[in-house]
Design an enzyme around this catalytic site. Structure first.
Site, PDB file in Angstrom:
ATOM      1  N   HIS A  73       0.619  -1.102   0.149  1.00 30.73           N
ATOM      2  CA  HIS A  73      -0.335   0.055   0.072  1.00 30.73           C
ATOM      3  C   HIS A  73       0.813   1.432  -0.172  1.00 30.73           C
ATOM      4  CE1 HIS A  73       0.875   0.183   4.306  1.00 30.73           C
ATOM      5  NE2 HIS A  73       0.468   1.153   4.457  1.00 30.73           N
ATOM      6  N   HIS A  88       1.797   6.775  -1.042  1.00 31.40           N
ATOM      7  CA  HIS A  88       1.353   6.265  -0.005  1.00 31.40           C
ATOM      8  C   HIS A  88      -0.619   6.152  -0.374  1.00 31.40           C
ATOM      9  CE1 HIS A  88      -0.971   4.853   4.002  1.00 31.40           C
ATOM     10  NE2 HIS A  88      -0.065   4.240   4.683  1.00 31.40           N
TER      11      HIS A  88
END
Length: 169
Positions: A73, A88
């Site tokens: 992620h 992110h």
């Protein structure tokens, strides 16, 4: 007089400006709009956030993968100047444990601008109750505190500039 003997590292860092292209398509917004105090407060560094409209994260510049999070992620890219950029995807998406994320890179890989780094399923992220807004952070690596200027509005991955970063000594 002695300036010709500066190390290559000093030359790269002193007053060097780096323009960062959008790593994903969507709406670029101020970091303060991220519903997470660590990101919104600038505790990890300066930057912006993008509300993505498609599930594809690309390299915004030629560089190296400094780190990819196991759950795919988030990734940290390193520019030739030494600047590091945290990409992110979403907020609290670590809780998905990699479900809905496909990484195409590993730590240590060299990447080219426009190369796909990670694909992600926006609907799966939303269905899990996570926010899709994605911080793009120039990390404060201790050696320099860069000046970061964000450019907001609709952005297309690989085309529009989202950040201008001035690295200082």
């Amino acid at each position: 007089m002695f300036s010709k003997w500066k190390s290559k590292k000093e030359e790269k860092r002193t007053g060097h400006t780096v323009t960062i292209k959008a790593p994903m398509s969507g709406q670029a917004v101020p970091l303060e709009q991220v519903p997470d105090d660590t990101f919104a407060g600038g505790h990890m560094g300066g930057g912006i956030a993008i509300q993505p409209i498609e599930g594809k994260l690309i390299a915004p510049f030629d560089g190296k993968v400094a780190h990819i999070v196991k759950s795919s992620h988030a990734v940290i890219l390193e520019h030739s100047s030494g600047m590091q950029l945290l990409l992110h995807i979403g907020i609290e998406t670590v809780s998905l444990k990699g479900n809905g994320f496909t990484s195409y890179v590993a730590t240590g890989d060299t990447v080219k601008a426009g190369q796909t780094l990670i694909e992600f399923d926006l609907e799966a992220i939303r269905a899990a109750g996570c926010e899709t807004i994605s911080p793009v952070i120039v990390t404060n690596n201790g050696e320099t505190v860069p000046q970061v200027e964000g450019h907001f509005g609709p952005v297309t991955a690989g085309e529009d500039s989202i950040l201008t970063v001035v690295l200082t000594q």
